[in-house]
Design an enzyme around this catalytic site. Structure first.
Site, mmCIF file in Angstrom:
data_model
loop_
_atom_site.group_PDB
_atom_site.id
_atom_site.type_symbol
_atom_site.label_atom_id
_atom_site.label_comp_id
_atom_site.label_asym_id
_atom_site.label_seq_id
_atom_site.Cartn_x
_atom_site.Cartn_y
_atom_site.Cartn_z
ATOM 1 N N ARG A 37 -14.267 -34.115 19.213
ATOM 2 C CA ARG A 37 -13.468 -33.012 19.738
ATOM 3 C C ARG A 37 -11.996 -33.296 19.461
ATOM 4 O O ARG A 37 -11.498 -34.382 19.761
ATOM 5 C CB ARG A 37 -13.666 -32.847 21.254
ATOM 6 C CG ARG A 37 -15.106 -32.549 21.658
ATOM 7 C CD ARG A 37 -15.500 -31.140 21.253
ATOM 8 N NE ARG A 37 -16.833 -30.813 21.722
ATOM 9 C CZ ARG A 37 -17.867 -30.612 20.932
ATOM 10 N NH1 ARG A 37 -17.746 -30.719 19.624
ATOM 11 N NH2 ARG A 37 -19.032 -30.302 21.449
ATOM 12 N N ARG A 64 8.781 -16.187 17.158
ATOM 13 C CA ARG A 64 7.749 -17.198 17.355
ATOM 14 C C ARG A 64 7.416 -17.811 16.004
ATOM 15 O O ARG A 64 6.768 -17.178 15.161
ATOM 16 C CB ARG A 64 6.516 -16.590 18.020
ATOM 17 C CG ARG A 64 6.750 -16.162 19.464
ATOM 18 C CD ARG A 64 7.172 -17.316 20.302
ATOM 19 N NE ARG A 64 7.068 -17.047 21.728
ATOM 20 C CZ ARG A 64 7.374 -17.932 22.654
ATOM 21 N NH1 ARG A 64 7.807 -19.132 22.306
ATOM 22 N NH2 ARG A 64 7.258 -17.629 23.929
ATOM 23 N N GLU A 96 16.131 -16.487 31.453
ATOM 24 C CA GLU A 96 15.773 -15.522 30.415
ATOM 25 C C GLU A 96 16.181 -14.089 30.725
ATOM 26 O O GLU A 96 16.316 -13.287 29.811
ATOM 27 C CB GLU A 96 14.270 -15.583 30.123
ATOM 28 C CG GLU A 96 13.857 -16.894 29.490
ATOM 29 C CD GLU A 96 12.446 -16.898 28.950
ATOM 30 O OE1 GLU A 96 11.703 -15.903 29.115
ATOM 31 O OE2 GLU A 96 12.065 -17.923 28.348
ATOM 32 N N GLU A 140 18.942 -24.853 24.622
ATOM 33 C CA GLU A 140 19.779 -24.875 23.422
ATOM 34 C C GLU A 140 19.082 -24.341 22.164
ATOM 35 O O GLU A 140 19.731 -23.879 21.237
ATOM 36 C CB GLU A 140 20.320 -26.276 23.162
ATOM 37 C CG GLU A 140 19.230 -27.304 22.956
ATOM 38 C CD GLU A 140 19.733 -28.731 22.963
ATOM 39 O OE1 GLU A 140 19.109 -29.559 22.274
ATOM 40 O OE2 GLU A 140 20.723 -29.018 23.647
#
Length: 180
Positions: A37, A64, A96, A140
Protein backbone atom coordinates in the site's frame (compact mmCIF):
# COMPACT_ATOMS: atom_id res chain seq x y z
CA UNK A 1 -11.91 -5.69 15.10
CA UNK A 2 -12.66 -4.95 11.48
CA UNK A 3 -13.67 -7.94 9.33
CA UNK A 4 -11.32 -6.97 6.49
CA UNK A 5 -8.51 -5.35 8.42
CA UNK A 6 -5.09 -5.23 6.80
CA UNK A 7 -2.23 -5.68 9.27
CA UNK A 8 0.93 -3.66 8.65
CA UNK A 9 3.99 -5.89 8.41
CA UNK A 10 6.48 -3.16 7.56
CA UNK A 11 6.25 0.56 6.84
CA UNK A 12 8.97 2.28 4.78
CA UNK A 13 9.05 6.11 4.83
CA UNK A 14 9.61 7.48 1.33
CA UNK A 15 9.17 11.26 1.69
CA UNK A 16 8.64 13.74 4.52
CA UNK A 17 7.38 17.15 3.38
CA UNK A 18 5.71 20.32 4.61
CA UNK A 19 2.24 19.16 3.61
CA UNK A 20 2.42 15.37 3.27
CA UNK A 21 4.45 12.34 4.27
CA UNK A 22 4.56 9.28 2.02
CA UNK A 23 5.24 5.69 2.99
CA UNK A 24 5.05 2.27 1.36
CA UNK A 25 3.56 -0.35 3.64
CA UNK A 26 3.72 -4.13 3.33
CA UNK A 27 0.41 -5.49 4.61
CA UNK A 28 -1.13 -8.83 5.38
CA UNK A 29 -4.56 -9.14 3.77
CA UNK A 30 -7.57 -10.77 5.47
CA UNK A 31 -7.01 -13.94 3.41
CA UNK A 32 -3.40 -14.26 4.67
CA UNK A 33 -1.77 -13.03 1.44
CA UNK A 34 0.43 -9.93 1.38
CA UNK A 35 0.26 -6.74 -0.66
CA UNK A 36 1.77 -3.27 -0.85
CA UNK A 37 0.00 0.00 0.00
CA UNK A 38 1.30 3.45 -0.96
CA UNK A 39 0.07 5.83 1.75
CA UNK A 40 -0.08 9.60 2.11
CA UNK A 41 -0.24 11.08 5.62
CA UNK A 42 -1.69 14.60 5.98
CA UNK A 43 -2.15 16.84 9.06
CA UNK A 44 -5.78 17.47 8.13
CA UNK A 45 -7.54 20.64 7.09
CA UNK A 46 -10.56 22.85 7.64
CA UNK A 47 -13.08 24.45 5.30
CA UNK A 48 -15.59 27.16 6.12
CA UNK A 49 -19.05 27.82 4.72
CA UNK A 50 -19.46 31.57 5.27
CA UNK A 51 -22.83 33.21 4.59
CA UNK A 52 -23.33 36.98 4.45
CA UNK A 53 -26.48 38.67 5.82
CA UNK A 54 -27.80 39.07 2.24
CA UNK A 55 -27.51 35.29 1.64
CA UNK A 56 -24.33 35.39 -0.42
CA UNK A 57 -21.48 32.97 0.10
CA UNK A 58 -17.83 33.91 0.61
CA UNK A 59 -15.61 32.03 -1.83
CA UNK A 60 -11.96 32.28 -2.73
CA UNK A 61 -10.40 31.80 -6.13
CA UNK A 62 -6.86 30.53 -6.40
CA UNK A 63 -4.49 28.72 -8.72
CA UNK A 64 -4.07 25.01 -7.99
CA UNK A 65 -0.72 23.81 -9.33
CA UNK A 66 -1.57 20.06 -9.48
CA UNK A 67 -4.48 20.93 -11.79
CA UNK A 68 -2.77 23.83 -13.61
CA UNK A 69 -5.92 25.94 -13.28
CA UNK A 70 -7.75 28.33 -10.99
CA UNK A 71 -10.63 27.09 -8.88
CA UNK A 72 -13.32 28.78 -6.83
CA UNK A 73 -13.49 27.17 -3.40
CA UNK A 74 -14.81 27.65 0.10
CA UNK A 75 -12.15 29.24 2.32
CA UNK A 76 -9.93 26.47 3.64
CA UNK A 77 -6.50 25.60 4.91
CA UNK A 78 -4.37 22.93 6.50
CA UNK A 79 -4.06 22.34 10.20
CA UNK A 80 -0.74 23.17 11.80
CA UNK A 81 0.77 20.53 14.08
CA UNK A 82 -1.28 20.39 17.30
CA UNK A 83 -3.70 23.13 16.16
CA UNK A 84 -7.36 22.79 17.12
CA UNK A 85 -9.63 22.64 14.05
CA UNK A 86 -11.92 25.46 15.24
CA UNK A 87 -8.96 27.81 15.76
CA UNK A 88 -7.61 26.89 12.33
CA UNK A 89 -11.03 27.59 10.78
CA UNK A 90 -11.16 31.02 12.39
CA UNK A 91 -7.60 31.80 11.28
CA UNK A 92 -8.29 30.74 7.69
CA UNK A 93 -11.58 32.67 7.57
CA UNK A 94 -9.81 35.83 8.73
CA UNK A 95 -6.77 35.44 6.46
CA UNK A 96 -8.62 34.49 3.28
CA UNK A 97 -11.76 36.63 3.56
CA UNK A 98 -11.09 39.60 5.84
CA UNK A 99 -13.99 38.56 8.08
CA UNK A 100 -14.16 37.03 11.52
CA UNK A 101 -16.96 35.50 13.58
CA UNK A 102 -17.90 34.64 17.15
CA UNK A 103 -19.91 31.63 15.96
CA UNK A 104 -18.38 28.69 14.13
CA UNK A 105 -20.48 25.54 13.97
CA UNK A 106 -18.80 22.24 13.15
CA UNK A 107 -21.07 20.72 10.49
CA UNK A 108 -19.18 17.52 9.72
CA UNK A 109 -15.81 16.07 8.88
CA UNK A 110 -14.89 13.83 5.98
CA UNK A 111 -11.97 12.00 4.39
CA UNK A 112 -10.96 13.33 0.98
CA UNK A 113 -9.38 10.26 -0.67
CA UNK A 114 -9.43 7.29 1.73
CA UNK A 115 -8.01 4.88 -0.83
CA UNK A 116 -4.49 6.23 -0.25
CA UNK A 117 -4.64 9.30 2.02
CA UNK A 118 -5.71 9.96 5.61
CA UNK A 119 -6.55 13.69 5.10
CA UNK A 120 -9.56 14.63 7.22
CA UNK A 121 -11.32 17.94 6.54
CA UNK A 122 -13.43 19.59 9.24
CA UNK A 123 -16.25 21.61 7.68
CA UNK A 124 -17.53 24.63 9.62
CA UNK A 125 -20.47 26.99 9.08
CA UNK A 126 -21.04 30.61 10.04
CA UNK A 127 -23.65 33.16 9.09
CA UNK A 128 -22.47 35.69 11.67
CA UNK A 129 -19.66 37.49 9.85
CA UNK A 130 -17.93 40.60 11.14
CA UNK A 131 -15.51 42.54 8.91
CA UNK A 132 -12.01 42.81 10.36
CA UNK A 133 -10.81 46.34 11.00
CA UNK A 134 -7.44 45.38 9.53
CA UNK A 135 -7.11 42.54 7.03
CA UNK A 136 -4.75 39.74 8.06
CA UNK A 137 -1.88 38.69 5.82
CA UNK A 138 -2.14 35.57 3.70
CA UNK A 139 0.61 32.98 3.81
CA UNK A 140 3.64 34.18 1.85
CA UNK A 141 2.99 31.69 -0.96
CA UNK A 142 -0.78 32.20 -1.07
CA UNK A 143 -2.65 34.39 -3.57
CA UNK A 144 -6.46 34.46 -3.50
CA UNK A 145 -9.30 36.59 -4.80
CA UNK A 146 -12.42 36.89 -2.67
CA UNK A 147 -15.85 36.47 -4.29
CA UNK A 148 -19.36 36.72 -2.87
CA UNK A 149 -21.69 34.48 -4.81
CA UNK A 150 -25.37 33.60 -4.90
CA UNK A 151 -26.56 30.00 -4.88
CA UNK A 152 -27.35 30.30 -8.59
CA UNK A 153 -23.80 31.50 -9.26
CA UNK A 154 -22.40 28.58 -7.23
CA UNK A 155 -24.49 26.12 -9.26
CA UNK A 156 -23.29 27.64 -12.54
CA UNK A 157 -19.66 27.58 -11.34
CA UNK A 158 -20.04 23.83 -10.68
CA UNK A 159 -21.47 23.28 -14.18
CA UNK A 160 -18.62 25.36 -15.66
CA UNK A 161 -16.05 23.48 -13.56
CA UNK A 162 -14.80 26.68 -11.94
CA UNK A 163 -15.88 24.90 -8.75
CA UNK A 164 -14.32 21.49 -9.29
CA UNK A 165 -13.27 20.18 -5.89
CA UNK A 166 -15.20 17.89 -3.61
CA UNK A 167 -15.05 19.96 -0.42
CA UNK A 168 -16.70 22.92 -2.13
CA UNK A 169 -19.33 20.83 -3.93
CA UNK A 170 -20.08 19.11 -0.62
CA UNK A 171 -20.40 22.51 1.09
CA UNK A 172 -22.83 23.71 -1.60
CA UNK A 173 -24.92 20.54 -1.15
CA UNK A 174 -25.03 21.06 2.61
CA UNK A 175 -26.16 24.67 2.08
CA UNK A 176 -29.03 23.42 -0.07
CA UNK A 177 -30.01 20.90 2.61
CA UNK A 178 -30.13 23.83 5.06
CA UNK A 179 -32.55 25.65 2.79
CA UNK A 180 -30.25 28.19 1.10
Amino acid sequence: MCKYEEKTIKSTPIFKGRVIDVSVDDVQLPNGETSIRELVKHQGAVAIIAVTPDQRFLMVEQFRKPLEKQLIEVPAGKLESGEAPDLCALRELEEETGFTTNHLELVTSFYTTPGFCDELIYLYFTDQLVPLEEKKALDEDEFVDLHTMTMEELDQAIVDRRIHDLKTMYAVQLLKLRGY
